[in-house]
Design a protein around this motif. Structure first.
Motif, short mmCIF file in Angstrom:
data_model
loop_
_atom_site.label_atom_id
_atom_site.label_comp_id
_atom_site.label_asym_id
_atom_site.label_seq_id
_atom_site.Cartn_x
_atom_site.Cartn_y
_atom_site.Cartn_z
N ASN A 1 -24.33 -6.26 1.72
CA ASN A 1 -25.14 -6.96 0.55
C ASN A 1 -25.61 -6.05 -0.62
O ASN A 1 -25.88 -5.81 -1.59
CB ASN A 1 -26.66 -7.09 0.40
N MET A 2 -26.17 -4.04 0.17
CA MET A 2 -26.47 -2.68 -0.46
C MET A 2 -25.01 -3.09 -1.90
O MET A 2 -25.76 -2.32 -3.18
CB MET A 2 -26.15 -1.87 0.07
N ALA A 3 -24.06 -3.61 -1.87
CA ALA A 3 -22.95 -2.93 -3.30
C ALA A 3 -22.79 -3.82 -3.49
O ALA A 3 -21.94 -4.03 -4.42
CB ALA A 3 -21.80 -2.29 -2.15
N ARG A 4 -23.79 -5.57 -3.08
CA ARG A 4 -23.49 -6.65 -3.91
C ARG A 4 -24.61 -7.51 -4.69
O ARG A 4 -24.74 -8.61 -4.81
CB ARG A 4 -22.91 -7.70 -3.07
N ASN A 5 -25.33 -7.07 -4.97
CA ASN A 5 -27.33 -7.55 -5.34
C ASN A 5 -27.25 -7.33 -6.65
O ASN A 5 -26.02 -6.51 -7.19
CB ASN A 5 -28.00 -6.76 -4.26
N THR A 6 -27.69 -7.31 -7.37
CA THR A 6 -28.01 -7.99 -8.62
C THR A 6 -29.28 -6.97 -9.04
O THR A 6 -29.23 -6.21 -10.59
CB THR A 6 -27.68 -8.99 -9.66
N THR A 7 -29.84 -5.67 -7.95
CA THR A 7 -29.91 -4.22 -8.28
C THR A 7 -31.33 -4.46 -8.82
O THR A 7 -32.59 -3.70 -9.61
CB THR A 7 -29.59 -3.66 -9.21
N ILE A 8 -32.70 -5.99 -8.62
CA ILE A 8 -33.63 -6.48 -10.03
C ILE A 8 -35.01 -6.41 -8.84
O ILE A 8 -34.71 -6.30 -7.56
CB ILE A 8 -34.26 -8.20 -10.37
N ILE A 9 -35.81 -4.92 -9.38
CA ILE A 9 -36.76 -4.74 -8.56
C ILE A 9 -37.92 -5.42 -9.21
O ILE A 9 -38.67 -4.88 -10.43
CB ILE A 9 -36.64 -3.44 -8.53
N ARG A 10 -38.72 -6.26 -8.08
CA ARG A 10 -39.85 -6.34 -8.69
C ARG A 10 -41.16 -6.44 -7.85
O ARG A 10 -40.61 -6.49 -6.46
CB ARG A 10 -39.89 -7.52 -9.81
N SER A 11 -42.13 -6.73 -7.78
CA SER A 11 -43.18 -7.58 -7.50
C SER A 11 -43.85 -8.41 -7.36
O SER A 11 -45.44 -8.74 -6.72
CB SER A 11 -43.86 -5.78 -6.96
N ASN A 12 -43.73 -9.39 -8.32
CA ASN A 12 -45.03 -10.26 -8.36
C ASN A 12 -45.37 -11.48 -7.69
O ASN A 12 -44.07 -12.64 -7.83
CB ASN A 12 -43.90 -10.47 -10.28
N TYR A 13 -45.08 -11.59 -6.73
CA TYR A 13 -44.81 -12.64 -5.79
C TYR A 13 -46.35 -12.91 -5.41
O TYR A 13 -46.98 -12.28 -5.60
CB TYR A 13 -44.50 -11.97 -4.54
N LEU A 14 -46.04 -14.12 -4.63
CA LEU A 14 -47.43 -15.62 -5.25
C LEU A 14 -48.05 -14.56 -4.28
O LEU A 14 -49.72 -14.14 -3.70
CB LEU A 14 -46.89 -16.56 -4.64
N TRP A 15 -47.79 -14.91 -2.48
CA TRP A 15 -49.22 -14.70 -1.99
C TRP A 15 -48.97 -13.23 -1.60
O TRP A 15 -48.51 -11.98 -2.22
CB TRP A 15 -48.49 -15.12 0.39
N ASP A 16 -50.56 -13.00 -1.03
CA ASP A 16 -51.04 -11.45 -0.82
C ASP A 16 -50.26 -10.72 0.04
O ASP A 16 -49.42 -9.49 0.39
CB ASP A 16 -52.71 -11.85 -0.14
N GLU A 17 -49.81 -10.98 1.11
CA GLU A 17 -48.72 -10.44 2.61
C GLU A 17 -47.65 -10.01 2.13
O GLU A 17 -47.19 -9.06 1.65
CB GLU A 17 -48.11 -11.78 3.12
N SER A 18 -47.31 -10.77 0.77
CA SER A 18 -45.38 -11.16 0.25
C SER A 18 -45.82 -9.58 -0.46
O SER A 18 -45.06 -7.90 -0.94
CB SER A 18 -44.71 -11.92 -0.84
N SER A 19 -46.69 -9.73 -1.46
CA SER A 19 -47.24 -9.23 -2.88
C SER A 19 -47.41 -7.68 -2.17
O SER A 19 -47.09 -6.39 -3.08
CB SER A 19 -48.31 -9.58 -3.78
N ALA A 20 -48.00 -7.68 -1.52
CA ALA A 20 -48.20 -6.26 -0.47
C ALA A 20 -47.07 -4.99 -0.33
O ALA A 20 -47.31 -3.98 -0.77
CB ALA A 20 -49.09 -6.40 0.81
N ILE A 21 -46.25 -6.15 0.71
CA ILE A 21 -45.01 -4.89 0.43
C ILE A 21 -43.91 -4.95 -0.15
O ILE A 21 -43.16 -3.96 -0.57
CB ILE A 21 -44.06 -6.10 1.97
N TYR A 22 -43.46 -5.87 -1.15
CA TYR A 22 -42.91 -5.86 -2.46
C TYR A 22 -43.49 -4.63 -3.57
O TYR A 22 -42.79 -3.97 -4.13
CB TYR A 22 -42.76 -7.15 -3.37
N GLU A 23 -45.23 -4.66 -2.83
CA GLU A 23 -45.90 -4.02 -4.61
C GLU A 23 -46.22 -1.92 -3.90
O GLU A 23 -45.84 -1.47 -4.26
CB GLU A 23 -47.22 -3.94 -4.68
N HIS A 24 -45.64 -2.24 -2.58
CA HIS A 24 -45.90 -0.92 -1.63
C HIS A 24 -44.27 -0.01 -2.07
O HIS A 24 -44.04 0.88 -2.21
CB HIS A 24 -45.77 -1.15 -0.20
N SER A 25 -43.52 -0.74 -1.57
CA SER A 25 -41.99 -0.73 -2.24
C SER A 25 -41.72 -0.82 -3.90
O SER A 25 -41.57 0.59 -3.98
CB SER A 25 -40.92 -2.70 -1.75
N LEU A 26 -42.26 -1.27 -4.87
CA LEU A 26 -42.54 -0.81 -6.14
C LEU A 26 -42.92 0.35 -6.33
O LEU A 26 -42.38 0.99 -7.17
CB LEU A 26 -43.01 -1.81 -6.72
#
Lengths: 92, 415
Positions: B71-96
């Motif tokens: 999948n690392m060679a097959r994705n569309t490379t989009i990076i964002r952190s605008n997820y709804l729930w606190d738990e999701s936005s925390a991990i995705y924002e940390h990642s961003l």
């Protein structure tokens, strides 16, 4: 496009069908007797094999009836289709 | 060039030397403190942060094919952190935040481009859901804003914002810090750093079974022999169920083909990333010039790394409706990955029924953006034997407790 054989209508194009996931998952006979873990397995857990899989399909844009199929999830080849009241085939 | 035209040149004689290899290709040792199964983005990032943050370097990353070839060679490379729930936005924002310093951390160019992401709204319900998500994002410190159609046109002039299309653009959410990166370079950067730290990246090494002793896994059986392991981390995305079936426990994921495609190389026409949940397509333009597009999964379970053509057709119809200028672009290449979708469209990370086996799966269609964040959190989890706070809400036992993190349709794009 892949042809899928509806057991009632015969071979039709894949776009006419709707996928229904794992077949032969029966509603629990006595739901109240299930503990949380058993209930979680009934609601959320489905098999996810790489290879032969007995699964449900609906001929959504045709006769609108459900049927079961054994399909290989690695090659996408349908091996058999059968009516929902027939028993699950033995999958080697 | 002048010379003797009668004598043929040796093929390849004029080519430059092979560049330096970015990592060794070692034979597996008999034993490692940590064995990571899966040499994709998540596995490589976990290895990097184990070495960098915790000094754990007696580590092997086992990859059944070649590094970052799934999948690392097959994705569309989009990076964002605008997820709804606190738990999701925390991990995705940390990642961003980690993405923002990743080029420096890896000492390797990754073409991380914060060109912003627009998530279009096409119905009144879309508008309400989007504004709700923007407000939730703001409360979580995520840069999100609601933009009206005229602003959408300013951010991305090629989007069709006219009122008389089937699904008119009624506005969008916009995250300016979101963007894209060059997926291969990201994998190579992580691999190079992990290798430098002494971690063995072992390719062409398929896991065929596990040796267990009660509640512990003691060894990993592979196509290149049995490897003893102190701790095992499963980072195998779409093939996770194959591994957990070997271990005798179940995870509630279903593997589906997810297709993406690119156009021929074009002049720069698309300045940002546009996603549309309702008509279901997402589009960006790679640095090299291809339009990169993806959509939803094929409906059936599949491990085939390919999907059906009618999915592509539907996706192109959506793309041309939104971007009339694309009508004359040619499709160059399509491909498929295998995504492991979970019941609540959130990842499943952390403990398993085995004391020394940690799980990282269920990222579905959205795993690329999480690469540095989950690598960091998995490394912490392995090093401390305790789930990192960012991944604790995503434990496997939430399907028993009922504490789901329901990102279905709320995470800006359907999974």
């Amino acid at each position: 496009m892949q042809l899928i054989e509806c057991p009632w209508c015969g071979p039709r194009e894949e776009v006419e069908f709707h996928y229904g996931g794992q077949a032969h998952v029966a509603y629990p006979e006595d739901p109240a007797a299930l503990d949380d873990e058993q209930w979680a397995h009934y609601v959320f857990y489905r098999d996810n094999p790489k290879g032969r899989f007995a699964e449900r399909w609906s001929h959504a844009a045709g006769c609108r009836r459900w049927f079961n199929a054994v399909r290989d999830t690695a090659t996408y080849r349908f091996e058999s289709v059968y009516h929902p009241d027939q028993p699950k085939p033995v999958i080697p | 060039m002048t010379g003797d035209i009668t004598r043929p040149r040796t093929p390849g004689a004029d080519l430059p030397d092979h560049p330096d290899f970015l990592w060794r290709n070692p034979e597996p040792k008999k034993s490692y403190d940590v064995v990571i199964v899966g040499g994709g983005g998540h596995g490589l990032a976990t290895a990097h942060y184990l070495a960098k943050n915790h000094g754990i370097t007696n580590v092997a990353v086992l990859e059944k094919g070649w590094l970052a070839g799934g999948n690392m060679a097959r994705n569309t490379t989009i990076i964002r952190s605008n997820y709804l729930w606190d738990e999701s936005s925390a991990i995705y924002e940390h990642s961003l935040k980690l993405w923002e310093g990743l080029e420096e951390d890896l000492g390797y160019p990754i073409l991380f481009s914060q060109r912003g992401v627009l998530n279009l709204a096409h119905t009144l319900q879309d508008v309400r859901d989007s504004i709700r998500r923007v407000e939730a994002n703001k409360l979580n410190g995520v840069d999100a804003e609601w933009v009206e159609p005229d602003e959408v046109r300013k951010i991305c002039p090629i989007v069709n914002t006219s009122a008389d299309i089937r699904y008119p653009v009624m506005g969008a959410t916009y995250q300016p810090r979101a963007g894209i990166a060059k997926h291969d370079y990201v994998a190579w950067g992580f691999a190079r750093r992990a290798d430098e730290a002494g971690i063995d990246l072992i390719q062409d090494c398929e896991v065929t079974g596990f040796t267990t002793d009660g509640n512990r896994v003691t060894g990993v059986q592979t196509s290149r022999g049995t490897i003893a392991a102190g701790t095992v981390a499963l980072c195998a995305a779409g093939h996770t169920s194959v591994l957990t079936d070997m271990l005798g426990f179940r995870v509630p994921v279903q593997s589906h083909p997810l297709q993406a495609l690119v156009s021929e190389l074009l002049e720069p026409v698309h300045p940002t990333v546009v996603m549309s949940n309702a008509v279901h397509v997402y589009v960006s333009q790679a640095h090299k010039g291809e339009l990169v597009m993806g959509a939803g999964v094929d409906s059936y379970n599949g491990y085939g790394q390919r999907g059906a053509f009618h999915i592509i057709e539907r996706q192109m119809a959506a793309a041309v409706e939104l971007f009339p200028v694309f009508a004359r672009a040619h499709l160059l290449r399509t491909w498929g990955g295998i995504v492991d979708t979970s019941p609540d469209a959130s990842p499943i990370v952390g403990r398993t029924p085995y004391d020394n086996v940690y799980l990282n799966c269920g990222w579905g269609t959205g795993g690329f953006k999480a690469t540095p964040g989950i690598g960091d959190a998995m490394a912490h989890t392995i090093a401390h034997g305790e789930p990192h706070p960012y991944v604790a809400p995503f434990a496997l036992d939430r399907f028993v407790s009922g504490a789901l993190v329901d990102e279905h349709g709320a995470a800006a794009v359907a999974h």
